[in-house]
Design an enzyme around this catalytic site. Structure first.
Site, PDB file in Angstrom:
ATOM      1  N   CYS A   1       0.923 -17.031   7.318  1.00 32.37           N
ATOM      2  CA  CYS A   1       0.706 -17.620   5.996  1.00 32.37           C
ATOM      3  C   CYS A   1       0.734 -19.137   5.998  1.00 32.37           C
ATOM      4  O   CYS A   1       0.018 -19.785   5.252  1.00 32.37           O
ATOM      5  CB  CYS A   1       1.764 -17.099   5.046  1.00 32.37           C
ATOM      6  SG  CYS A   1       3.417 -17.330   5.715  1.00 32.37           S
TER       7      CYS A   1
ATOM      8  N   ASN B   1       1.891  -9.023   8.462  1.00 38.62           N
ATOM      9  CA  ASN B   1       1.839  -9.835   9.685  1.00 38.62           C
ATOM     10  C   ASN B   1       3.164  -9.893  10.452  1.00 38.62           C
ATOM     11  O   ASN B   1       3.169  -9.993  11.666  1.00 38.62           O
ATOM     12  CB  ASN B   1       1.326 -11.245   9.372  1.00 38.62           C
ATOM     13  CG  ASN B   1       2.105 -11.933   8.295  1.00 38.62           C
ATOM     14  OD1 ASN B   1       2.928 -11.316   7.611  1.00 38.62           O
ATOM     15  ND2 ASN B   1       1.868 -13.209   8.130  1.00 38.62           N
TER      16      ASN B   1
ATOM     17  N   GLU C   1      13.017 -18.779   1.076  1.00 36.00           N
ATOM     18  CA  GLU C   1      13.705 -17.862   1.975  1.00 36.00           C
ATOM     19  C   GLU C   1      14.435 -18.695   3.022  1.00 36.00           C
ATOM     20  O   GLU C   1      14.173 -19.880   3.210  1.00 36.00           O
ATOM     21  CB  GLU C   1      12.702 -16.908   2.636  1.00 36.00           C
ATOM     22  CG  GLU C   1      12.058 -15.998   1.608  1.00 36.00           C
ATOM     23  CD  GLU C   1      11.402 -14.753   2.165  1.00 36.00           C
ATOM     24  OE1 GLU C   1      10.493 -14.883   2.994  1.00 36.00           O
ATOM     25  OE2 GLU C   1      11.794 -13.639   1.744  1.00 36.00           O
TER      26      GLU C   1
ATOM     27  N   GLU D   1       6.597 -15.407  -1.812  1.00 35.29           N
ATOM     28  CA  GLU D   1       6.130 -16.061  -0.582  1.00 35.29           C
ATOM     29  C   GLU D   1       4.666 -15.703  -0.419  1.00 35.29           C
ATOM     30  O   GLU D   1       4.347 -14.598   0.025  1.00 35.29           O
ATOM     31  CB  GLU D   1       6.949 -15.564   0.620  1.00 35.29           C
ATOM     32  CG  GLU D   1       8.391 -15.999   0.611  1.00 35.29           C
ATOM     33  CD  GLU D   1       8.560 -17.494   0.843  1.00 35.29           C
ATOM     34  OE1 GLU D   1       7.561 -18.192   1.107  1.00 35.29           O
ATOM     35  OE2 GLU D   1       9.696 -17.962   0.729  1.00 35.29           O
TER      36      GLU D   1
HETATM   37  P1  NAD Z   1      -1.233  -8.331  -0.171  1.00 32.46           P
HETATM   38  O1  NAD Z   1      -0.990  -9.268  -1.281  1.00 32.46           O
HETATM   39  O2  NAD Z   1      -2.486  -7.561  -0.152  1.00 32.46           O
HETATM   40  O3  NAD Z   1      -0.055  -7.239  -0.105  1.00 32.46           O
HETATM   41  C1  NAD Z   1       1.288  -7.623   0.018  1.00 32.46           C
HETATM   42  C2  NAD Z   1       2.175  -6.460  -0.377  1.00 32.46           C
HETATM   43  O4  NAD Z   1       2.103  -6.277  -1.792  1.00 32.46           O
HETATM   44  C3  NAD Z   1       1.798  -5.119   0.236  1.00 32.46           C
HETATM   45  O5  NAD Z   1       2.981  -4.432   0.599  1.00 32.46           O
HETATM   46  C4  NAD Z   1       1.085  -4.406  -0.901  1.00 32.46           C
HETATM   47  O6  NAD Z   1       1.159  -3.001  -0.814  1.00 32.46           O
HETATM   48  C5  NAD Z   1       1.864  -4.910  -2.093  1.00 32.46           C
HETATM   49  N1  NAD Z   1       1.175  -4.858  -3.378  1.00 32.46           N
HETATM   50  C6  NAD Z   1      -0.160  -4.958  -3.614  1.00 32.46           C
HETATM   51  N2  NAD Z   1      -0.394  -4.895  -4.944  1.00 32.46           N
HETATM   52  C7  NAD Z   1       0.804  -4.761  -5.559  1.00 32.46           C
HETATM   53  C8  NAD Z   1       1.203  -4.650  -6.925  1.00 32.46           C
HETATM   54  N3  NAD Z   1       0.319  -4.681  -7.923  1.00 32.46           N
HETATM   55  N4  NAD Z   1       2.525  -4.539  -7.190  1.00 32.46           N
HETATM   56  C9  NAD Z   1       3.437  -4.538  -6.188  1.00 32.46           C
HETATM   57  N5  NAD Z   1       3.102  -4.636  -4.878  1.00 32.46           N
HETATM   58  C10 NAD Z   1       1.798  -4.742  -4.571  1.00 32.46           C
HETATM   59  O7  NAD Z   1      -1.031  -9.187   1.153  1.00 32.46           O
HETATM   60  P2  NAD Z   1      -1.316  -8.771   2.665  1.00 32.46           P
HETATM   61  O8  NAD Z   1      -2.798  -8.691   2.844  1.00 32.46           O
HETATM   62  O9  NAD Z   1      -0.475  -7.616   3.029  1.00 32.46           O
HETATM   63  O10 NAD Z   1      -0.742 -10.036   3.441  1.00 32.46           O
HETATM   64  C11 NAD Z   1      -1.479 -11.205   3.626  1.00 32.46           C
HETATM   65  C12 NAD Z   1      -1.087 -12.256   2.610  1.00 32.46           C
HETATM   66  O11 NAD Z   1       0.314 -12.470   2.658  1.00 32.46           O
HETATM   67  C13 NAD Z   1      -1.716 -13.587   2.896  1.00 32.46           C
HETATM   68  O12 NAD Z   1      -2.147 -14.181   1.704  1.00 32.46           O
HETATM   69  C14 NAD Z   1      -0.580 -14.394   3.487  1.00 32.46           C
HETATM   70  O13 NAD Z   1      -0.706 -15.769   3.354  1.00 32.46           O
HETATM   71  C15 NAD Z   1       0.589 -13.853   2.746  1.00 32.46           C
HETATM   72  N6  NAD Z   1       1.829 -14.089   3.482  1.00 32.46           N
HETATM   73  C16 NAD Z   1       2.729 -15.006   3.005  1.00 32.46           C
HETATM   74  C17 NAD Z   1       3.889 -15.288   3.701  1.00 32.46           C
HETATM   75  C18 NAD Z   1       4.887 -16.296   3.203  1.00 32.46           C
HETATM   76  O14 NAD Z   1       6.042 -16.241   3.609  1.00 32.46           O
HETATM   77  N7  NAD Z   1       4.533 -17.212   2.340  1.00 32.46           N
HETATM   78  C19 NAD Z   1       4.138 -14.611   4.894  1.00 32.46           C
HETATM   79  C20 NAD Z   1       3.213 -13.676   5.354  1.00 32.46           C
HETATM   80  C21 NAD Z   1       2.065 -13.423   4.631  1.00 32.46           C
END
Ligand code: NAD
Length: 485
Positions: free
Chosen positions: A285, A154, A459, A251
């Protein structure tokens, strides 16, 4: 489709773009049209090895610079990002589909803020002196070593900088893996950092899906992992990092409450609900997706909300007046549409929106459900799209218990004119990031992060320094040392 700022290869390692076309191709799709705009290749084991070795080799020399020297490079990069804001914002819009009206004020600018803030702080990072009679202890604030950053889709520029800036300020090196959905922006961050004078190997970017992230997380040469992603991914990455006893920052996702009391300024509360549900098409998020509105003002609130939503300009994200763009991907659009169908099946009242728009790209209209109850799926699970659930309440005690009855704890907000109640409610929230009469502000000066399943660590602000450095204690004896024998 081509554009002047497009990165020239898939990875950025040891100060230069690197390509390895034997890695699995990952198409980059412009979410507003569905067109392919680029292809990158997932990192092969050879690329991962190159990145880890480069980051390791560069770390000691980087840490040996003074904080002032490290900071100067980060601040120079911040200035360059601001000077190139237009091009970087266009790239962010191509990567994510977010409207230019947002990306031009919230992405490269926010990344530059982080680089400037930690650039300024780098020279102030110190240990302390602890006097013990004539003996004393001093502490050294030392880097962790090689840090891995893993991003969500995002805010690709912002996430690359929010992790990179404090890591580098503390003398670490970084390998950043962007989300496979938005691989382009982090490459420009690496390019700019190196143009600003960063030594080769200090900030590297590799592409790939979860398995590339997993290879990085499990590598014994990696000292810290910072993930921005969903809770299920967070659980896996945290567990893998724990096996290697690595430092972590998590996060993760949320289902945050936003409470609107009967004495709230309704116009401001509606603004908060819009910012907390529809900015970035709801892909934030910390969004306040459970909007608890006091029963006595519910219909007035919904009326104003519906009227204001009609003013959303949905369309070509590159047009300056567009204020609402598509979902990041077809997959995410389908997830959101499935949740909307569940909301309808569960009997929530659809006030507005609720459908895919009849145009190319992955557009879902801003959607509001009213009469939502706590047990409905749309009130319990993170949707990560433009879907607001409005729930009624009568008393403060009741709404606080319901607001906190979730496994998540990322953010929470309250709208009221009652000063004492505002602070009492903020204190009672089980959430890491709270807002009074506002929503979703994320200045680099304020710690950001979650409690419960929403995360570990913080962060931004000085707090992030604790998560990218460690203290060494050195005991200094000034006199003779006695021993029992
Ligand atoms: P996701 O969990 O599908 O993927 C996040 C990242 O992790 C990607 O780069 C992915 O390739 C990687 N990944 C996936 N499996 C992994 C593994 N087993 N080992 C290491 N890396 C792995 O999330 P998304 O769909 O890309 O993003 C949306 C989510 O992120 C939502 O839940 C949102 O709330 C959260 N988010 C949180 C924050 C925050 O600061 N708290 C900010 C933005 C988004």
């Amino acid at each position: 489709m081509t554009y002047s700022t497009q990165p020239t290869a898939s990875h950025f390692i040891n100060g230069a773009y690197v390509e390895d076309t034997s890695g699995t191709p990952i198409d980059v799709i412009y979410p507003a049209t569905g067109d392919k705009i680029a292809t990158v290749h997932a990192a092969t084991p050879a690329i991962i090895e190159q990145a880890i070795e480069s980051a390791r080799a560069a770390q000691a020399e980087w840490a040996a610079l003074t904080g002032t020297e490290r900071g100067r490079i980060l601040r120079r990069a911040a200035d360059m990002m601001r000077a190139r804001n237009h091009d970087l914002s266009v790239l962010e819009t191509f990567d994510t589909g977010k409207p230019y009206s947002e990306t031009s004020v919230a992405d490269a600018t926010s990344g530059a803020d982080a680089l400037e803030y930690y650039g300024g702080m780098a020279a102030t990072l110190t240990g302390e002196h602890i006097q013990l009679g004539e003996d004393w202890v001093y502490t050294r604030r030392e880097p962790l070593g090689v840090c891995v950053g893993i991003g969500a889709w995002n805010y690709p520029t912002q996430i690359a900088c929010w992790k990179g800036a404090p890591a580098l300020a503390c003398g670490n090196t970084m390998i950043f893996k962007p989300s496979e959905s938005t691989p382009l922006c982090a490459l420009k961050v690496a390019e700019i950092l190196h143009e600003a004078g960063l030594p080769a190997g200090v900030y590297n970017v590799v592409q790939g899906l979860g398995e590339v992230g997993s290879s990085l997380v499990t590598d014994a040469r990696v000292d810290k992992v910072s993930l921005t992603g969903s809770v299920p991914t967070g659980r896996k990455v945290y567990a893998a990092a724990a096996a290697g006893m690595k430092h972590v920052t998590m996060e993760l996702g949320g289902k945050s409450p936003l409470i609107v009391f009967e004495d709230a300024d309704i116009e401001n509360a509606v603004s908060g609900a819009i910012l907390g549900n529809f900015y970035s098409s709801g892909q934030v998020c910390s969004n306040g997706t459970r909007v608890f509105v006091h029963a006595s003002i519910k219909e007035a609130f919904l009326d104003r909300l519906s009227t204001r939503l009609r003013a959303a300009v949905i369309g070509d994200p590159m047009e300056p007046e567009t204020s609402f763009g598509p979902m990041v991907s077809e997959r995410q659009m389908q997830i959101v549409l499935d949740y909307i169908a569940k909301g309808q099946a569960e009997g929530a009242r659809l006030v507005t929106g609720g459908a895919r728009l009849d145009r190319p790209g992955f557009f879902v209209s801003p959607t509001v459900f009213a009469d939502v109850t706590d047990d409905m799926v749309i009130a319990r699970e993170e949707i990560f799209g433009p879907v607001m659930a409005v729930l009624d309440f009568e008393t403060e005690a009741d709404v606080m218990a319901r607001a906190n009855a979730t496994e998540f704890g990322l953010a929470a907000g309250v709208f009221t004119r009652d000063l004492a109640r505002a602070h009492r409610v903020a204190a009672g929230f089980e959430a890491g990031t709270c807002f009074i009469n506002s929503y979703n502000d994320a200045p680099v000066e304020a710690p950001f992060g979650g409690v419960k399943a929403s995360g570990v660590g913080r962060e931004n602000a000085r707090a992030a320094i604790e998560h990218y450095s460690q203290l060494k204690s050195v005991y200094v004896r000034m006199g003779d040392l006695e021993a029992p024998f």
